[in-house]
Design an enzyme around this catalytic site. Structure first.
Site, PDB file in Angstrom:
ATOM      1  N   HIS A  36       0.817  -1.215   0.000  1.00 13.89           N
ATOM      2  CA  HIS A  36       0.000   0.000   0.000  1.00 13.89           C
ATOM      3  C   HIS A  36       0.848   1.262   0.000  1.00 13.89           C
ATOM      4  O   HIS A  36       1.942   1.284   0.567  1.00 13.89           O
ATOM      5  CB  HIS A  36      -0.944   0.006   1.205  1.00 13.89           C
ATOM      6  CG  HIS A  36      -0.260   0.053   2.531  1.00 13.89           C
ATOM      7  ND1 HIS A  36       0.029   1.236   3.159  1.00 13.89           N
ATOM      8  CD2 HIS A  36       0.195  -0.916   3.364  1.00 13.89           C
ATOM      9  CE1 HIS A  36       0.608   0.981   4.325  1.00 13.89           C
ATOM     10  NE2 HIS A  36       0.735  -0.317   4.467  1.00 13.89           N
TER      11      HIS A  36
ATOM     12  N   ASP B 153      -0.661   4.254   1.008  1.00 17.55           N
ATOM     13  CA  ASP B 153      -1.248   5.210   1.957  1.00 17.55           C
ATOM     14  C   ASP B 153      -0.532   5.123   3.304  1.00 17.55           C
ATOM     15  O   ASP B 153       0.179   4.153   3.593  1.00 17.55           O
ATOM     16  CB  ASP B 153      -2.747   4.966   2.137  1.00 17.55           C
ATOM     17  CG  ASP B 153      -3.073   3.546   2.573  1.00 17.55           C
ATOM     18  OD1 ASP B 153      -2.463   2.609   2.023  1.00 17.55           O
ATOM     19  OD2 ASP B 153      -3.914   3.365   3.480  1.00 17.55           O
TER      20      ASP B 153
ATOM     21  N   ASP C 289       6.385   2.027   6.856  1.00 13.95           N
ATOM     22  CA  ASP C 289       5.062   1.422   6.562  1.00 13.95           C
ATOM     23  C   ASP C 289       4.331   2.228   5.512  1.00 13.95           C
ATOM     24  O   ASP C 289       3.482   3.036   5.834  1.00 13.95           O
ATOM     25  CB  ASP C 289       4.251   1.338   7.863  1.00 13.95           C
ATOM     26  CG  ASP C 289       2.934   0.618   7.689  1.00 13.95           C
ATOM     27  OD1 ASP C 289       2.763  -0.062   6.664  1.00 13.95           O
ATOM     28  OD2 ASP C 289       2.078   0.736   8.564  1.00 13.95           O
TER      29      ASP C 289
ATOM     30  N   GLU D 182      -5.125   0.880   2.440  1.00 11.98           N
ATOM     31  CA  GLU D 182      -4.884  -0.286   3.304  1.00 11.98           C
ATOM     32  C   GLU D 182      -5.092   0.080   4.758  1.00 11.98           C
ATOM     33  O   GLU D 182      -5.593  -0.710   5.552  1.00 11.98           O
ATOM     34  CB  GLU D 182      -3.459  -0.822   3.091  1.00 11.98           C
ATOM     35  CG  GLU D 182      -3.194  -2.167   3.751  1.00 11.98           C
ATOM     36  CD  GLU D 182      -2.685  -2.082   5.191  1.00 11.98           C
ATOM     37  OE1 GLU D 182      -2.710  -3.105   5.883  1.00 11.98           O
ATOM     38  OE2 GLU D 182      -2.282  -0.977   5.625  1.00 11.98           O
ATOM     39  N   GLU D 183      -4.694   1.288   5.120  1.00  5.28           N
ATOM     40  CA  GLU D 183      -4.743   1.692   6.537  1.00  5.28           C
ATOM     41  C   GLU D 183      -6.167   2.006   7.026  1.00  5.28           C
ATOM     42  O   GLU D 183      -6.367   2.220   8.214  1.00  5.28           O
ATOM     43  CB  GLU D 183      -3.846   2.915   6.768  1.00  5.28           C
ATOM     44  CG  GLU D 183      -2.368   2.698   6.440  1.00  5.28           C
ATOM     45  CD  GLU D 183      -1.642   1.830   7.459  1.00  5.28           C
ATOM     46  OE1 GLU D 183      -2.305   1.264   8.353  1.00  5.28           O
ATOM     47  OE2 GLU D 183      -0.409   1.702   7.340  1.00  5.28           O
TER      48      GLU D 183
ATOM     49  N   GLU E 195       5.239  -5.128   3.675  1.00  2.00           N
ATOM     50  CA  GLU E 195       4.937  -4.520   4.982  1.00  2.00           C
ATOM     51  C   GLU E 195       6.126  -4.722   5.923  1.00  2.00           C
ATOM     52  O   GLU E 195       6.921  -5.649   5.741  1.00  2.00           O
ATOM     53  CB  GLU E 195       3.710  -5.202   5.597  1.00  2.00           C
ATOM     54  CG  GLU E 195       2.419  -4.955   4.862  1.00  2.00           C
ATOM     55  CD  GLU E 195       1.734  -3.657   5.283  1.00  2.00           C
ATOM     56  OE1 GLU E 195       2.347  -2.862   6.036  1.00  2.00           O
ATOM     57  OE2 GLU E 195       0.602  -3.452   4.846  1.00  2.00           O
TER      58      GLU E 195
ATOM     59  N   HIS F 258       3.299   3.632  12.376  1.00  2.00           N
ATOM     60  CA  HIS F 258       2.200   4.349  13.056  1.00  2.00           C
ATOM     61  C   HIS F 258       2.693   5.128  14.276  1.00  2.00           C
ATOM     62  O   HIS F 258       1.934   5.343  15.213  1.00  2.00           O
ATOM     63  CB  HIS F 258       1.062   3.391  13.476  1.00  2.00           C
ATOM     64  CG  HIS F 258       0.487   2.575  12.358  1.00  2.00           C
ATOM     65  ND1 HIS F 258      -0.700   1.874  12.453  1.00  2.00           N
ATOM     66  CD2 HIS F 258       0.926   2.349  11.093  1.00  2.00           C
ATOM     67  CE1 HIS F 258      -0.945   1.256  11.306  1.00  2.00           C
ATOM     68  NE2 HIS F 258       0.033   1.522  10.472  1.00  2.00           N
TER      69      HIS F 258
HETATM   70 ZN   LIG Z   1       1.280  -1.128   6.318  1.00  2.58          ZN
END
Ligand SMILES: [Zn+2]
Length: 392
Positions: free
Chosen positions: A78, A80, A110, A142-143, A166, A353
């Site tokens: 991903h 995003d 990420d 994805e998030e 990932e 994150h």
């Molecule tokens: Zn991810």
């Protein structure tokens, strides 16, 4: 056009904001990132397709293919990121900072840091020598909702094996749990507390529902277990409860929110049906109205074949054993389309994150070497190896 350096590409990707969130105030288009990747992919000779995921919100998937044929190797994930609070960062989250052997930036680990590696590999292989295609996949959302990965179902992917980049600290990951999040609302009737006959108490009904849920949790743990997970059984967490407003009023409405982390083999739709039945039974005859609502579509659990060809190749080339992780990925959606999907990337989930998210530069170098080995085995080696790498 010459492909920019890894650092230049990562800096440009980080500088192109692509937050995805179910909160429309935070959500951003991912098109700027998709366009960057598309431009670079074209410059190395790949055929580029951009698929709309949600045009109104500016969300797209990208597929870039080098070489002809089917049953190739897909590398992707991903583009995003999660939302971030710049005040908690020590530098601008959208400006790549290199310090102490690390790249700092939102999405560095990420997982924007994976894509420049794939592009470098594409630039390095001679397209004419490819026996099977090498495919870059970049997805949206994805998030938040995994909308990009869900949409792949209708797309023809010229690949039989997929590496999802990932953050796994370069360990090949073949299993993770799935997740569902539910809201359960009971509606009764409020009334003066002095006479229970004046109302239907939603908190009392919820007490019954919670009892049934905890019993079900035990049953699930008795039936499903896999010691390869840190927490071997499915979990159910009661996370939020709201109801009532006054001690002397019968509670007319109560809502419970909970999540369920499921093991491979457990089916989302079946669990949803079991839940609805169990909750309806728990309040049967009380006069309470029960509504069960998923808070999002849910992500299936993932388990790839432990003897799978790609998994074994990654174990060998990385020198790390296959393992499971606790977070969900897009892998089950690719697996659902028949691909062998393994999660393997240079970042660390500990940094994902988080404010001051970073990627260890040495990890990108190691990842590049491993991926080059995988590409050689699955796309460019002799016909015999090619056949072994295929399906069947
Ligand atoms: Zn991810």
């Amino acid at each position: 056009m010459k492909l920019p350096s890894y650092r230049e590409m990562l800096a440009a990707l980080v500088a192109a904001p692509s937050v995805s969130s179910t909160d429309p105030a935070l959500d951003q288009p991912n098109r700027p990132v998709i366009d960057l990747l598309a431009g670079w992919a074209e410059s190395v000779g790949a055929r580029v397709e951009i698929e709309p995921v949600d045009e109104a919100r500016g969300k797209y998937n990208l597929l870039a293919t080098l070489g002809e044929g089917e049953s190739g190797l897909l590398l992707g994930g991903h583009v995003d990121t999660v939302p971030c609070d710049p005040d908690r960062w020590h530098s601008d989250p959208w400006r790549l900072r290199e310090e102490g052997g690390r790249y700092y930036g939102l999405g560095a680990t990420d997982m924007k840091g994976f894509f420049p590696l794939v592009l470098e590999l594409m630039a390095r292989v001679d397209a004419a020598s490819l026996r099977r295609p090498l495919v870059l996949l970049a997805t949206a959302d994805e998030e938040s909702t995994m909308a990009g990965a869900r949409l792949l179902d209708g797309v023809r992917l010229p690949a039989s094996h997929a590496v999802i980049g990932e953050p796994t600290d370069l360990a090949p990951v073949f299993m993770h749990k799935g997740i569902m999040m539910e809201s359960l609302r009971l509606t009764g009737r409020s009334g003066h507390s002095s006479n229970p006959a004046l109302g239907v108490n939603a908190i009392e009904g919820m007490h019954e529902v919670i009892g049934a849920l905890l019993h079900w949790r035990e049953q699930l743990a008795g039936k499903w277990s896999d010691e390869r997970f840190e927490v071997p059984v499915p979990t159910l967490n009661l996370g939020v409860i709201h109801g009532g407003d006054n001690p002397n009023r019968i509670c007319g409405e109560c809502e419970l929110q909970f999540d369920l982390r499921l093991l491979p083999g457990m089916d989302l739709a079946e669990l949803e049906r079991d839940l609805a039945r169990l909750a309806a039974d728990a309040v049967a005859g009380t006069g309470l109205k029960m509504e069960l609502q998923p808070l999002f579509e849910g992500v299936p659990a993932h388990r790839a074949d432990p003897d799978g060809e790609l998994l074994q190749a990654l174990v060998e080339l990385s020198g790390r054993p296959a393992k499971s992780v606790a977070f969900g990925t897009e892998a089950p959606f690719l697996a659902g389309m028949g691909l062998e999907a393994v999660v393997f990337g240079p970042g660390s989930i500990d940094q994902a994150h988080q404010p001051d998210e970073y990627l260890e530069i040495s990890r990108t170098e190691e990842c590049r070497t491993v991926l080059a080995g995988v590409v050689e085995r699955f796309c460019t080696r002799g016909p015999e190896a090619g056949r072994r790498a295929g399906h069947g």
